[in-house]
Scaffold this motif. Structure first.
Motif, short mmCIF file in Angstrom:
data_model
loop_
_atom_site.label_atom_id
_atom_site.label_comp_id
_atom_site.label_asym_id
_atom_site.label_seq_id
_atom_site.Cartn_x
_atom_site.Cartn_y
_atom_site.Cartn_z
N SER A 1 0.82 -1.20 0.00
CA SER A 1 0.00 0.00 0.00
C SER A 1 0.86 1.26 0.00
N SER B 1 0.38 3.73 1.66
CA SER B 1 0.44 4.25 3.04
C SER B 1 1.34 3.41 3.95
N ASP C 1 0.56 0.18 -4.45
CA ASP C 1 -0.88 0.22 -4.74
C ASP C 1 -1.53 1.45 -4.12
N LYS C 2 -2.33 2.15 -4.92
CA LYS C 2 -3.09 3.30 -4.42
C LYS C 2 -4.51 3.19 -4.96
N ASN C 3 -5.47 3.07 -4.04
CA ASN C 3 -6.88 2.94 -4.42
C ASN C 3 -7.12 1.80 -5.41
N GLY C 4 -6.44 0.67 -5.15
CA GLY C 4 -6.67 -0.51 -5.98
C GLY C 4 -5.91 -0.53 -7.29
N LYS C 5 -5.06 0.45 -7.54
CA LYS C 5 -4.29 0.49 -8.79
C LYS C 5 -2.80 0.58 -8.47
#
Length: 332
Positions: free
Chosen positions: A281, A283, A302-306
């Motif tokens: 992630s 984050s 990965d950011k927001n599922g992408k």
């Protein structure tokens, strides 16, 4: 008697209350205890005179122990035939000391010949090892050391230590005399080599950046004692004395300043190669990234599922190095 570490790993090397004292009263190593697990890259680090090289040389009996016991594969080193012990422990020095009158093949073949391997087997082993470190066997096997660059000679030194397929490799500041580019390349080579051959490596350095880059665990020494032993992340994140803080540099802001998005390399989200890369992630904390990159060469961010980027071990090492340099600057 075979022993196992806390995580169930097989312990290859064990120090129990080991000291080295000289006749003039100098105490080079003072009652140290530690273990090295099978297949581990274990780094001994500390300032000059800390005892790290003495500790390394006691493992293959180049320096005798004054007190305590060292075990290899559960057996006291004093119980081994000294030639057998040294033949089964590869040794790489800062000054590689290749025999100048011998070819590269002859230099690599020294221990296999002492162990009476046949010529065909030795020839195959030299070919395999030179290939392993990117030196064309057809070109390099007949060359003399004087015809090689410093980095090429050091590669030969590394594979010479591997020639008879020892389980343990001792390396005493092997890259410190090289220029920064050659040193960085050889560090990358040894990381790749270790993943391939999975030997137990004990490596001495005075360079914290090198230790962080290479080590599974770091043993920081000072004045003959172990002051902290742990993973690179543990030592960076939680230095347990002022000496460790000063040696590593000011790391109090490592975690708070860490920004994965700023560190990663942005990529095209349509890249199909990303499907084979583990994800992390955007984050994620520094500790989480370190843990994942200790198990994988590369991670997709990965950011927001992408997937929006990638980070690899080299990027993380560069980040650590920049932080350490800043810490050094603040202490000037």
């Amino acid at each position: 008697m075979l022993s196992y570490g806390e995580g169930g790993e097989f312990v290859v090397i064990s120090f129990e209350n080991v000291s080295k004292k000289y006749r003039d009263g100098t105490v080079a190593v003072d009652g140290i205890d530690f273990t090295v697990n099978k297949g581990e890259f274990f780094v001994l680090i500390g300032p000059s005179g800390s005892g790290k090289t003495t500790t390394l040389k006691m493992m293959n009996r180049l320096i005798p122990i004054s007190d305590g016991t060292i075990y290899i594969d559960g057996k006291k080193i004093s119980e081994y035939n000294i030639h057998e012990l040294r033949w089964n422990i590869g040794y790489v020095l800062q000054q590689i000391a290749l025999f100048p009158h011998m070819t590269i093949e002859e230099n690599i073949a020294i221990v296999p010949e002492l162990k009476q391997w046949n010529k065909g087997k030795i020839h195959e082993r030299v070919t395999e090892l030179l290939d392993m470190v990117g030196l064309d066997p057809d070109v390099f096997r007949t060359r003399k050391p004087s015809e090689l660059s410093g980095g090429e000679q050091q590669r030969v030194g590394v594979v010479r230590a591997l020639a008879a397929d020892p389980d343990i490799i001792l390396m005493d500041e092997p890259f410190s005399a090289l220029d920064p580019i050659s040193r960085d390349k050889l560090q990358e080579d040894i990381i790749h080599l270790q993943k391939t051959i999975k030997k137990t490596i004990v490596f001495v350095t005075h360079d914290m950046k090198e230790a962080i880059k290479l080590a599974d665990r770091i043993c920081l020494m000072n004045e003959g004692k172990i002051v902290q032993l742990g993973t690179p992340n543990e030592i960076i994140s939680n230095p347990n004395t002022d000496f460790v803080k000063d040696f590593v540099g000011d790391t109090s802001t490592f975690g708070s300043q860490f920004n994965l998005e700023a560190l990663m390399e942005s990529i095209d989200t349509e890249d199909s190669k990303l499907e084979q890369i583990p994800t992390i992630s955007i984050s994620a904390t520094l500790e989480e990234v370190v843990k994942q990159l200790s198990q994988h060469d590369q991670l997709a961010v990965d950011k927001n599922g992408k997937s929006i980027g990638v980070i690899d071990r080299k990027m993380l090492i560069d980040y650590f190095s920049s932080q350490l340099v800043e810490g050094e600057d603040r202490h000037v």
